[in-house]
Write a protein that holds these residues in place. Structure first.
Motif, PDB file in Angstrom:
ATOM      1  N   PRO A   5       0.811  -1.225   0.000  1.00  0.00           N
ATOM      2  CA  PRO A   5       0.000   0.000   0.000  1.00  0.00           C
ATOM      3  C   PRO A   5       0.843   1.275   0.000  1.00  0.00           C
ATOM      4  O   PRO A   5       0.538   2.236  -0.714  1.00  0.00           O
ATOM      5  N   GLY A   6       1.905   1.280   0.800  1.00  0.00           N
ATOM      6  CA  GLY A   6       2.771   2.454   0.837  1.00  0.00           C
ATOM      7  C   GLY A   6       3.463   2.690  -0.495  1.00  0.00           C
ATOM      8  O   GLY A   6       3.616   3.848  -0.931  1.00  0.00           O
ATOM      9  N   VAL A   7       3.886   1.613  -1.142  1.00  0.00           N
ATOM     10  CA  VAL A   7       4.528   1.732  -2.452  1.00  0.00           C
ATOM     11  C   VAL A   7       3.543   2.284  -3.481  1.00  0.00           C
ATOM     12  O   VAL A   7       3.900   3.126  -4.309  1.00  0.00           O
ATOM     13  N   ALA A   8       2.292   1.821  -3.419  1.00  0.00           N
ATOM     14  CA  ALA A   8       1.278   2.290  -4.362  1.00  0.00           C
ATOM     15  C   ALA A   8       1.022   3.782  -4.204  1.00  0.00           C
ATOM     16  O   ALA A   8       0.905   4.518  -5.192  1.00  0.00           O
ATOM     17  N   VAL A   9       0.945   4.254  -2.963  1.00  0.00           N
ATOM     18  CA  VAL A   9       0.739   5.690  -2.716  1.00  0.00           C
ATOM     19  C   VAL A   9       1.939   6.487  -3.215  1.00  0.00           C
ATOM     20  O   VAL A   9       1.791   7.555  -3.816  1.00  0.00           O
ATOM     21  N   TYR A  10       3.126   5.968  -2.968  1.00  0.00           N
ATOM     22  CA  TYR A  10       4.356   6.610  -3.440  1.00  0.00           C
ATOM     23  C   TYR A  10       4.333   6.718  -4.967  1.00  0.00           C
ATOM     24  O   TYR A  10       4.664   7.756  -5.546  1.00  0.00           O
ATOM     25  N   GLY A  11       3.922   5.637  -5.639  1.00  0.00           N
ATOM     26  CA  GLY A  11       3.827   5.655  -7.094  1.00  0.00           C
ATOM     27  C   GLY A  11       2.788   6.639  -7.581  1.00  0.00           C
ATOM     28  O   GLY A  11       2.973   7.321  -8.597  1.00  0.00           O
ATOM     29  N   LEU A  12       1.671   6.733  -6.856  1.00  0.00           N
ATOM     30  CA  LEU A  12       0.622   7.678  -7.220  1.00  0.00           C
ATOM     31  C   LEU A  12       1.150   9.112  -7.175  1.00  0.00           C
ATOM     32  O   LEU A  12       0.864   9.926  -8.068  1.00  0.00           O
ATOM     33  N   VAL A  13       1.913   9.424  -6.139  1.00  0.00           N
ATOM     34  CA  VAL A  13       2.500  10.764  -6.022  1.00  0.00           C
ATOM     35  C   VAL A  13       3.441  11.039  -7.184  1.00  0.00           C
ATOM     36  O   VAL A  13       3.417  12.119  -7.797  1.00  0.00           O
ATOM     37  N   PHE A  14       4.280  10.056  -7.512  1.00  0.00           N
ATOM     38  CA  PHE A  14       5.187  10.249  -8.639  1.00  0.00           C
ATOM     39  C   PHE A  14       4.424  10.476  -9.932  1.00  0.00           C
ATOM     40  O   PHE A  14       4.763  11.355 -10.732  1.00  0.00           O
ATOM     41  N   GLY A  15       3.373   9.678 -10.163  1.00  0.00           N
ATOM     42  CA  GLY A  15       2.588   9.830 -11.381  1.00  0.00           C
ATOM     43  C   GLY A  15       1.975  11.208 -11.506  1.00  0.00           C
ATOM     44  O   GLY A  15       1.983  11.812 -12.585  1.00  0.00           O
ATOM     45  N   ALA A  16       1.444  11.734 -10.392  1.00  0.00           N
ATOM     46  CA  ALA A  16       0.837  13.063 -10.413  1.00  0.00           C
ATOM     47  C   ALA A  16       1.874  14.142 -10.696  1.00  0.00           C
ATOM     48  O   ALA A  16       1.637  15.068 -11.489  1.00  0.00           O
ATOM     49  N   LEU A  17       3.039  14.038 -10.068  1.00  0.00           N
ATOM     50  CA  LEU A  17       4.082  15.028 -10.295  1.00  0.00           C
ATOM     51  C   LEU A  17       4.654  14.922 -11.708  1.00  0.00           C
ATOM     52  O   LEU A  17       5.033  15.933 -12.311  1.00  0.00           O
ATOM     53  N   ALA A  18       4.730  13.695 -12.231  1.00  0.00           N
ATOM     54  CA  ALA A  18       5.209  13.508 -13.603  1.00  0.00           C
ATOM     55  C   ALA A  18       4.265  14.185 -14.594  1.00  0.00           C
ATOM     56  O   ALA A  18       4.707  14.809 -15.573  1.00  0.00           O
ATOM     57  N   ALA A  19       2.967  14.070 -14.350  1.00  0.00           N
ATOM     58  CA  ALA A  19       1.998  14.726 -15.218  1.00  0.00           C
ATOM     59  C   ALA A  19       2.152  16.241 -15.146  1.00  0.00           C
ATOM     60  O   ALA A  19       2.066  16.940 -16.159  1.00  0.00           O
ATOM     61  N   GLU A  20       2.415  16.741 -13.953  1.00  0.00           N
ATOM     62  CA  GLU A  20       2.603  18.190 -13.773  1.00  0.00           C
ATOM     63  C   GLU A  20       3.835  18.679 -14.527  1.00  0.00           C
ATOM     64  O   GLU A  20       3.873  19.814 -14.993  1.00  0.00           O
ATOM     65  N   ARG A  21       4.829  17.792 -14.660  1.00  0.00           N
ATOM     66  CA  ARG A  21       6.049  18.132 -15.386  1.00  0.00           C
ATOM     67  C   ARG A  21       5.902  17.957 -16.896  1.00  0.00           C
ATOM     68  O   ARG A  21       6.821  18.243 -17.654  1.00  0.00           O
ATOM     69  N   GLY A  22       4.750  17.456 -17.340  1.00  0.00           N
ATOM     70  CA  GLY A  22       4.496  17.337 -18.766  1.00  0.00           C
ATOM     71  C   GLY A  22       4.725  15.963 -19.355  1.00  0.00           C
ATOM     72  O   GLY A  22       4.634  15.791 -20.574  1.00  0.00           O
ATOM     73  N   LEU A  23       4.994  14.939 -18.524  1.00  0.00           N
ATOM     74  CA  LEU A  23       5.175  13.581 -19.039  1.00  0.00           C
ATOM     75  C   LEU A  23       3.816  12.971 -19.357  1.00  0.00           C
ATOM     76  O   LEU A  23       2.853  13.168 -18.618  1.00  0.00           O
ATOM     77  N   SER A  24       3.754  12.218 -20.430  1.00  0.00           N
ATOM     78  CA  SER A  24       2.533  11.496 -20.758  1.00  0.00           C
ATOM     79  C   SER A  24       2.406  10.278 -19.855  1.00  0.00           C
ATOM     80  O   SER A  24       3.366   9.882 -19.172  1.00  0.00           O
ATOM     81  N   TRP A  25       1.210   9.653 -19.879  1.00  0.00           N
ATOM     82  CA  TRP A  25       1.029   8.458 -19.057  1.00  0.00           C
ATOM     83  C   TRP A  25       1.976   7.350 -19.473  1.00  0.00           C
ATOM     84  O   TRP A  25       2.479   6.595 -18.641  1.00  0.00           O
ATOM     85  N   LEU A  26       2.270   7.261 -20.779  1.00  0.00           N
ATOM     86  CA  LEU A  26       3.176   6.221 -21.259  1.00  0.00           C
ATOM     87  C   LEU A  26       4.606   6.509 -20.816  1.00  0.00           C
ATOM     88  O   LEU A  26       5.324   5.591 -20.372  1.00  0.00           O
ATOM     89  N   GLN A  27       5.049   7.750 -20.911  1.00  0.00           N
ATOM     90  CA  GLN A  27       6.402   8.105 -20.487  1.00  0.00           C
ATOM     91  C   GLN A  27       6.595   7.849 -18.996  1.00  0.00           C
ATOM     92  O   GLN A  27       7.613   7.285 -18.575  1.00  0.00           O
ATOM     93  N   ALA A  28       5.618   8.271 -18.197  1.00  0.00           N
ATOM     94  CA  ALA A  28       5.730   8.088 -16.752  1.00  0.00           C
ATOM     95  C   ALA A  28       5.742   6.609 -16.379  1.00  0.00           C
ATOM     96  O   ALA A  28       6.531   6.176 -15.528  1.00  0.00           O
ATOM     97  N   THR A  29       4.880   5.833 -17.029  1.00  0.00           N
ATOM     98  CA  THR A  29       4.808   4.403 -16.725  1.00  0.00           C
ATOM     99  C   THR A  29       6.085   3.682 -17.132  1.00  0.00           C
ATOM    100  O   THR A  29       6.613   2.843 -16.378  1.00  0.00           O
ATOM    101  N   LEU A  30       6.601   3.997 -18.317  1.00  0.00           N
ATOM    102  CA  LEU A  30       7.847   3.367 -18.763  1.00  0.00           C
ATOM    103  C   LEU A  30       9.020   3.755 -17.866  1.00  0.00           C
ATOM    104  O   LEU A  30       9.923   2.942 -17.620  1.00  0.00           O
ATOM    105  N   MET A  31       9.002   4.978 -17.357  1.00  0.00           N
ATOM    106  CA  MET A  31      10.061   5.394 -16.442  1.00  0.00           C
ATOM    107  C   MET A  31      10.007   4.563 -15.171  1.00  0.00           C
ATOM    108  O   MET A  31      11.047   4.121 -14.659  1.00  0.00           O
ATOM    109  N   SER A  32       8.806   4.316 -14.654  1.00  0.00           N
ATOM    110  CA  SER A  32       8.671   3.493 -13.459  1.00  0.00           C
ATOM    111  C   SER A  32       9.057   2.041 -13.721  1.00  0.00           C
ATOM    112  O   SER A  32       9.581   1.363 -12.845  1.00  0.00           O
TER     113      SER A  32
END
Length: 232
Positions: A25-52
């Protein structure tokens, strides 16, 4: 008395996966935060997911977002940041080398790719207790990898409903994470010199250094100070 032989079985993989579930659960929340910040930085869902998927390091990925820039001069800073923050995995892999060295290379490399802070700690505990099924490391790694990638995707998609992550304090995730790690590793007066050197370098570099280089230069300064301290 000789040690039990090392194995790599499905039972070991499942045991590692199950025992690592409290961390998920903690890892999932951590990933959620990264995904939101990645979107704010202009990364697409595919770019953010591939980075993870291919970087798979929360601290390094959040640090990379701080360095992220369209300028080519920031690419080197980004690469150095990721390598420096992930350098601890060299020590992790060395610690479990006596275990993984006895399984096939494809299995060992695949397991190391999914190695995380939590799975390493669990694996070391199991090894110290005499458990010798190396599949445990892979299973516990999968238990962190799946929620990390899934959390990244969900966070990236939910960011559309949350246009400014800073309003939720999500941009403070990396400083908070770094502070928590620093406090947990603090050993007293001997750590004052590296900390002071990092601060002394970071403050002026925040004004003068190219984008993203502050964290790199401060980290190098602290590393040199620590090396000199231990070399005495």
């Amino acid at each position: 008395m000789s040690e039990a032989p090392v194995r790599f079985t499905r039972e070991g993989i499942w045991r590692g996966f199950v025992l690592a579930q409290p961390l998920a659960p903690g890892v999932a929340v951590y990933g959620l935060v990264f995904g939101a910040l990645a979107a704010e930085r202009g990364l697409s869902w595919l770019q953010a997911t591939l980075m993870s998927v291919f970087v798979y390091s929360g601290s390094a990925q959040l640090a990379a977002l701080q360095v992220w820039s369209s300028h080519s001069s920031a690419v080197l800073a980004l690469a150095v940041t990721v390598v420096a923050i992930n350098a601890r995995y060299v020590l992790y892999s060395a610690a479990i080398q006596p275990w993984l060295s006895q399984v096939s290379r494809p299995r060992a490399l695949g397991t190391l790719f999914l190695l995380g802070d939590g799975s390493w700690a669990l694996a070391m505990r199991e090894h110290a207790a005499g458990y010798r099924d190396a599949g445990f490391i892979l299973g516990s790694g999968l238990a962190g990898f799946i929620p990390w990638v899934g959390g990244t995707l969900v966070g990236q998609l939910l960011a559309r409903e949350m246009p400014d992550p800073r309003a939720w304090g999500l941009d403070f995730m990396l400083p908070a994470f770094a502070a928590a790690i620093g406090i947990s590793l603090w050993r007293g007066r001997t750590d004052v010199a590296p900390l002071a050197c990092a601060i002394a370098v970071a403050l002026p570099m925040e004004l003068w250094a190219p984008s993203g280089w502050t964290i790199v230069l401060a980290g190098l300064a602290a590393g040199v100070a620590g090396a000199l301290r231990h070399g005495r």
